[in-house]
Design an enzyme around this catalytic site. Structure first.
Site, mmCIF file in Angstrom:
data_model
loop_
_atom_site.group_PDB
_atom_site.id
_atom_site.type_symbol
_atom_site.label_atom_id
_atom_site.label_comp_id
_atom_site.label_asym_id
_atom_site.label_seq_id
_atom_site.Cartn_x
_atom_site.Cartn_y
_atom_site.Cartn_z
ATOM 1 C CE LYS A 161 -4.330 1.305 2.328
ATOM 2 N NZ LYS A 161 -5.138 1.087 3.548
ATOM 3 C CB ALA A 216 9.135 -5.570 15.594
ATOM 4 C CD GLN A 217 10.863 0.356 19.992
ATOM 5 O OE1 GLN A 217 10.818 0.101 21.184
ATOM 6 N NE2 GLN A 217 10.652 1.569 19.516
ATOM 7 N N GLY A 218 11.568 -4.979 20.262
ATOM 8 C CA GLY A 218 12.074 -5.895 21.276
ATOM 9 C C GLY A 218 12.864 -7.074 20.771
ATOM 10 C CD GLU A 260 10.473 -8.137 24.595
ATOM 11 O OE1 GLU A 260 9.237 -8.101 24.413
ATOM 12 O OE2 GLU A 260 11.289 -7.875 23.701
ATOM 13 C CG ASP A 285 -7.646 -1.348 3.449
ATOM 14 O OD1 ASP A 285 -8.171 -0.675 4.353
ATOM 15 O OD2 ASP A 285 -6.875 -0.865 2.605
ATOM 16 C CG HIS A 315 3.160 -1.510 23.932
ATOM 17 N ND1 HIS A 315 3.859 -0.857 24.919
ATOM 18 C CD2 HIS A 315 3.944 -2.534 23.537
ATOM 19 C CE1 HIS A 315 5.020 -1.470 25.102
ATOM 20 N NE2 HIS A 315 5.098 -2.489 24.268
ATOM 21 N NE ARG A 349 3.596 -6.126 24.781
ATOM 22 C CZ ARG A 349 4.025 -6.301 23.541
ATOM 23 N NH1 ARG A 349 3.153 -6.530 22.581
ATOM 24 N NH2 ARG A 349 5.312 -6.270 23.268
ATOM 25 C CG HIS A 398 1.734 -2.555 20.235
ATOM 26 N ND1 HIS A 398 2.634 -1.895 19.418
ATOM 27 C CD2 HIS A 398 2.350 -3.720 20.594
ATOM 28 C CE1 HIS A 398 3.740 -2.615 19.309
ATOM 29 N NE2 HIS A 398 3.581 -3.735 19.996
ATOM 30 C CD GLU A 403 -0.806 -6.347 13.825
ATOM 31 O OE1 GLU A 403 -1.360 -5.690 14.720
ATOM 32 O OE2 GLU A 403 0.232 -5.964 13.237
ATOM 33 N NE ARG A 423 2.074 -8.877 19.816
ATOM 34 C CZ ARG A 423 3.256 -8.282 19.956
ATOM 35 N NH1 ARG A 423 4.365 -9.003 19.942
ATOM 36 N NH2 ARG A 423 3.331 -6.979 20.113
ATOM 37 C CB SER A 457 4.081 -10.361 16.704
ATOM 38 O OG SER A 457 5.126 -9.505 17.109
ATOM 39 C CG LEU A 458 9.059 -9.674 14.650
ATOM 40 C CD1 LEU A 458 10.413 -9.203 15.165
ATOM 41 C CD2 LEU A 458 8.822 -9.137 13.247
#
Length: 417
Positions: free
Chosen positions: A16, A27-29, A94, A188, A209, A250, A311, A336, A347, A352-353
């Protein structure tokens, strides 16, 4: 998914916005990995407990048992995870994890993984990547998907025929005022699935989050990774007192933060990184350190204002856990935008990754084993004129999703009562 498909497949990928503007890049963690056989029960229980035991046990098992092979594949593509001085992989912990099992690259793990995979995709001669192109409908006869209807940035519509179609459309943060997501991720795929009677699952399960950088500016909120709290950062009330266990799941931590904000009559609480060594902050969280400096906060000295924001999306288009197939023939959904039940109602951090990668590979394997075909006489007729008013169509899709979320929430509330 593209990298897992046979090289004789002609693949068209549309995105898109730019290829880099996906939440995977943000994604950070890190990404979870089963450390050894002794870690299985603990990892499984952590995932189930975080998901309030509404997870799909089969999908959780598949994800965990596939994690080591997935990490080996990523390393093969050049993904550079943090290593210890002795050369072994370094793990961090985490919130809601009972032990360290998360691999990371500084605090930009998503960018490290996704950029390396994207670079590999761009080398594939059988993959055509088209940016600034949006799916506006599916090509389907009611039972079988045969491609998609798209529009590019010049408002040119096109029907793309395909034996198999994979939806990897991300979340729905663009529907929310406060979100860590890119604004163009507006659900969408969910709306289009609804309009064709394709099964959805748990679309009211939307994760907030607990710690994003508070700002009065409009636009995407900057996430302060869970890893920061995993390494020792503490949450403080307006008087500078710690008020909660920062490693709660979370959803539970978010409730505590909201309650403290109300008690303090403040639009945020504060997060202090002072318990973390300064060199560790600059080495492990350089992106967070830099971004906070840009906003006027030196996290090595000052607590920063944080606030919960939308989040992650645990619900989505229903798929089976074995092959990531939707309820329509030859239509798959991954990441996702899909719901295989791995995450349950909430989650677990850094799943997720891993979940996206594992089930993308399984979708590709299914396509390779049972490829679909398109036949001119079976293709449904599409009148492109019905897509002329794109603004009206986008508003329709947005309202479809919001109304369905509201309907499912009310139905679930009634069941519980």
């Amino acid at each position: 998914a593209a990298l897992s498909l046979p090289e004789d497949k002609n693949i068209i990928m549309i995105t898109k916005s730019t290829a880099e503007e996906s939440d995977s890049f943000l994604a950070q963690g890190g990404i979870c990995m089963l450390k050894n056989d002794n870690d299985y029960d603990s990892y499984y229980e952590d995932t189930m407990r975080a998901g309030h035991y509404e997870n799909n046990p089969e999908a959780v098992d598949i994800m965990i048992r596939s994690s080591q092979d997935t990490i080996r594949e990523l390393i093969g593509y050049g993904v550079d995870f943090k290593h210890n001085e002795n050369g072994s992989l370094a793990f961090t912990r985490e919130g809601a994890h009972s032990r360290p099992r998360i691999l990371f690259h500084e605090d930009i793990t998503g960018k490290e993984i996704t950029s390396k995979l994207l670079a590999a995709v761009k080398k594939c001669e059988n993959v055509k990547l088209i940016e600034y192109t949006t799916m506006i409908d599916l090509l389907t006869d009611g039972t079988t998907c045969m491609g998609a209807v798209t529009v590019d940035k010049e408002d040119r519509k096109q029907v793309i025929e395909a034996g198999d179609t994979v939806l990897a459309c991300g979340g729905l943060g663009g529907l929310y005022e406060h979100s860590t997501n890119f604004r163009h991720l507006t659900g969408d795929a969910l709306a289009i699935a609804l309009s064709h009677g394709i099964k959805l699952e748990n679309i009211d399960y939307i994760q907030i989050h607990p710690t994003t950088l508070y700002s009065k500016k409009t636009g995407r909120r900057f996430l302060i990774s869970e890893s920061v709290r995993g390494e020792g950062a503490v949450l403080l009330d307006k008087n500078g007192n710690r008020f909660v266990n920062e490693l709660l799941p979370r959803d539970l931590l978010t409730k505590e933060v909201y309650a403290q904000m109300e008690k303090d009559d403040m639009p945020y609480v504060r997060l202090s990184l002072k318990p973390i060594d300064e060199e560790e902050i600059k080495g492990h969280f350089p992106n967070i350190y830099r971004r906070c400096l840009e906003e006027g906060y030196d996290v090595t000295k000052d607590p920063i204002p944080v606030v919960p924001a939308q989040h992650y999306f645990m619900g989505g288009i229903w798929v089976d856990s074995e092959k990531s197939r939707t309820s329509a023939e030859h239509l798959y959904a991954i990441g996702e935008t899909s719901c295989n039940g791995v995450h349950g109602a909430n989650r677990l951090a850094s799943n997720s990754l891993l979940e996206s990668l594992v089930f993308a590979g399984r979708a590709a394997k299914s396509i390779a084993e049972d490829p679909g075909t398109t036949c001119e006489e079976n293709l449904p007729e599409i009148d492109l004129k019905k897509y002329e008013d794109l603004d009206k169509l986008r508003e329709k899709y947005k309202q479809l999703v919001l109304d369905e979320i509201k309907r499912v929430k009310e139905a679930r509330k009634g069941e519980r009562e």
